[in-house]
Design a protein around this motif. Structure first.
Motif, PDB file in Angstrom:
ATOM      1  N   VAL A 101      32.444  61.028   3.225  1.00  0.00           N
ATOM      2  CA  VAL A 101      32.563  62.412   2.643  1.00  0.00           C
ATOM      3  C   VAL A 101      33.722  62.326   1.666  1.00  0.00           C
ATOM      4  CG1 VAL A 101      33.098  64.398   3.510  1.00  0.00           C
ATOM      5  CG2 VAL A 101      31.828  62.912   4.899  1.00  0.00           C
ATOM      6  N   GLY A 102      33.433  62.753   0.476  1.00  0.00           N
ATOM      7  CA  GLY A 102      34.449  62.754  -0.648  1.00  0.00           C
ATOM      8  C   GLY A 102      35.150  64.137  -0.223  1.00  0.00           C
ATOM      9  N   VAL A 103      36.677  64.135  -0.359  1.00  0.00           N
ATOM     10  CA  VAL A 103      37.431  65.296  -0.141  1.00  0.00           C
ATOM     11  C   VAL A 103      38.511  65.420  -1.317  1.00  0.00           C
ATOM     12  CG1 VAL A 103      37.018  65.285   2.511  1.00  0.00           C
ATOM     13  CG2 VAL A 103      39.112  64.074   1.394  1.00  0.00           C
ATOM     14  N   PHE A 154      41.024  57.613   3.065  1.00  0.00           N
ATOM     15  CA  PHE A 154      41.422  56.994   1.699  1.00  0.00           C
ATOM     16  C   PHE A 154      41.835  58.026   0.856  1.00  0.00           C
ATOM     17  CE2 PHE A 154      38.092  54.046   3.253  1.00  0.00           C
ATOM     18  CZ  PHE A 154      38.635  52.716   2.879  1.00  0.00           C
ATOM     19  N   SER A 155      42.784  57.603   0.041  1.00  0.00           N
ATOM     20  CA  SER A 155      43.295  58.116  -1.046  1.00  0.00           C
ATOM     21  C   SER A 155      43.078  57.471  -2.373  1.00  0.00           C
ATOM     22  CB  SER A 155      44.974  58.251  -1.028  1.00  0.00           C
ATOM     23  OG  SER A 155      45.354  58.782  -2.196  1.00  0.00           O
ATOM     24  N   GLY A 188      40.037  61.995  -2.448  1.00  0.00           N
ATOM     25  CA  GLY A 188      40.328  60.980  -1.372  1.00  0.00           C
ATOM     26  C   GLY A 188      38.769  61.036  -0.675  1.00  0.00           C
ATOM     27  N   ALA A 189      38.601  60.383   0.314  1.00  0.00           N
ATOM     28  CA  ALA A 189      37.383  60.310   1.130  1.00  0.00           C
ATOM     29  C   ALA A 189      37.640  59.874   2.617  1.00  0.00           C
ATOM     30  CB  ALA A 189      36.536  59.119   0.530  1.00  0.00           C
ATOM     31  N   VAL A 190      36.650  60.412   3.315  1.00  0.00           N
ATOM     32  CA  VAL A 190      36.695  59.608   4.913  1.00  0.00           C
ATOM     33  C   VAL A 190      35.511  58.786   5.035  1.00  0.00           C
ATOM     34  CG1 VAL A 190      36.270  60.233   7.436  1.00  0.00           C
ATOM     35  CG2 VAL A 190      37.837  61.992   5.693  1.00  0.00           C
TER      36      VAL A 190
END
Length: 371
Positions: free
Chosen positions: A54-56, A183-184, A198-200
């Motif tokens: 999931v991109g954040v 993640f960054s 970022g992402a999960v």
């Protein structure tokens, strides 16, 4: 001057594909929730070896949303405890606090600077719900011992992978070593965007769905908001940049390992501790750390010889004013790391001449000190 990290040079090495990707995205007229984000999520999930990505908006949000989602799903409650490494960037701890949970500081191993698996057990209480593992500097934590502890107590493992894109532990990539990972893609990371992103990553489909909703104002459908969420979304331009760069990540990591190997071969300095480089793919050398009680003098010496360095980090989290409730903690290993750590230039584009210049300057300092 040997720069600590030359981002302009790194981004230029991706041309013309990088500019073409940005221009294509700008001209598309679609800037959120589009094909570029979908493509990156699919590719990065496959790269890490998990079912969902999931991109954040950034790495801090990625970690925060994991904990928010566990609370939203009823798997945690506000006030529950999360064991975190005392030696980390403050974002790891802020994520726990932002979600309404309580961080419990665990000392690191001196040899790896990562969380000491043997000390986790002593910190577990009836309120402990998770252990956060931070793969600091690019080195994966010693997961087997951590797995043993969390399985005995039924705890979640949340990975902070902000510095460990592509690092592996016994054949499994960071991002797939726990229940969920943040993640960054800050520009200076091994896989860096042109801004914040970022992402999960996770294999937990229910968790991924809740994270996606909470990151979009708690929405399950347009204008339908069953949860109290936040606004944290990866935009199409950053995803397009990451799609270009992802294809070269493994090659760049291998070059970083080669730079590290050459540093270790060329630096012969009594009194300087160097990182281990014989761990196959367990270390991606986001940062090349050295340790000495003479850290500040060494940094000044290198600056005078046109070698840029950084300190990761000059103030430990429990000594930050914002975390003054933890100021009374006695964390001698953490505090030693913060007194002695120095980061040498590290980039997949460092030349042989630059590596030698850095090594020669380090050696010269210790010759002058040791006589």
């Amino acid at each position: 001057m040997v720069k600590y990290l030359d981002l302009q040079k790194i981004n230029a090495s991706f041309e013309p594909e990088l500019t073409e990707a940005v221009e294509r995205t700008v001209k598309s007229g679609w800037y959120l929730f589009g094909a570029e984000v979908e493509e990156f999520e699919r590719r990065f999930a496959r790269y890490c070896g998990v079912g969902h990505c999931v991109g954040v908006g950034n790495g801090l949000d990625a970690l925060t949303l994991i904990f928010m989602s566990y609370i939203s799903l009823g798997r945690m409650q506000r006030g529950d405890e999360v064991i975190v490494p005392a030696n980390t960037y403050i974002a790891s701890i802020l994520a726990v606090l932002r979600a309404g949970l309580k961080p419990v500081f665990c000392e690191p191993e001196w040899e790896t600077c990562n969380i000491d698996a043997n000390k986790i057990e002593t910190l577990v209480t009836s309120r402990t719900k998770a252990v956060m593992v931070v793969h600091l500097y690019g080195r994966v934590c010693q997961m087997d011992a951590i797995y043993k502890t969390v399985s005995q107590h039924g705890l979640y493992i949340v990975e902070d992978c902000a510095q460990a894109h592509g690092a592996m532990y016994k054949g499994t990539k960071a991002g797939a070593l726990g229940n969920a990972a943040g993640f960054s893609f800050y520009p200076g990371k091994n896989l860096g965007a042109l801004g914040d992103a970022g992402a999960v990553t996770t294999d937990d489909g229910e968790l991924a769905e809740r994270i996606r909703a909470l990151a979009n104002y708690g929405s399950s459908a347009k204008y339908v908001h069953p949860y109290i969420g936040i606004n944290s979304r990866m935009d199409e331009i950053q995803a397009a940049v990451l799609n270009v760069k992802l294809g070269r990540l493994d090659a760049d990591n291998n070059r970083r390992r080669e730079v590290a190997r050459q540093y270790v071969e060329k630096i012969n300095a009594k009194g300087l501790l160097l990182p281990m480089v014989d761990e196959e793919q367990a270390h991606v050398f986001h940062i090349f750390t050295v340790f000495t009680p003479l850290r500040d003098r060494l940094q000044a010496f290198l600056k005078a010889r046109d070698v840029q360095t950084l300190i990761h980090y000059p103030i430990p989290p429990h000594r930050q004013k914002s975390l003054q409730d933890y100021a009374t903690l006695s964390l001698p290993v953490t505090e030693r790391i913060y007194r002695e750590e120095l980061s040498l230039p590290m980039s997949p584009l460092l030349t042989e001449e630059e590596i030698s210049q850095v090594a020669d300057a380090v050696n010269s300092f210790f010759v002058s000190v040791n006589g």
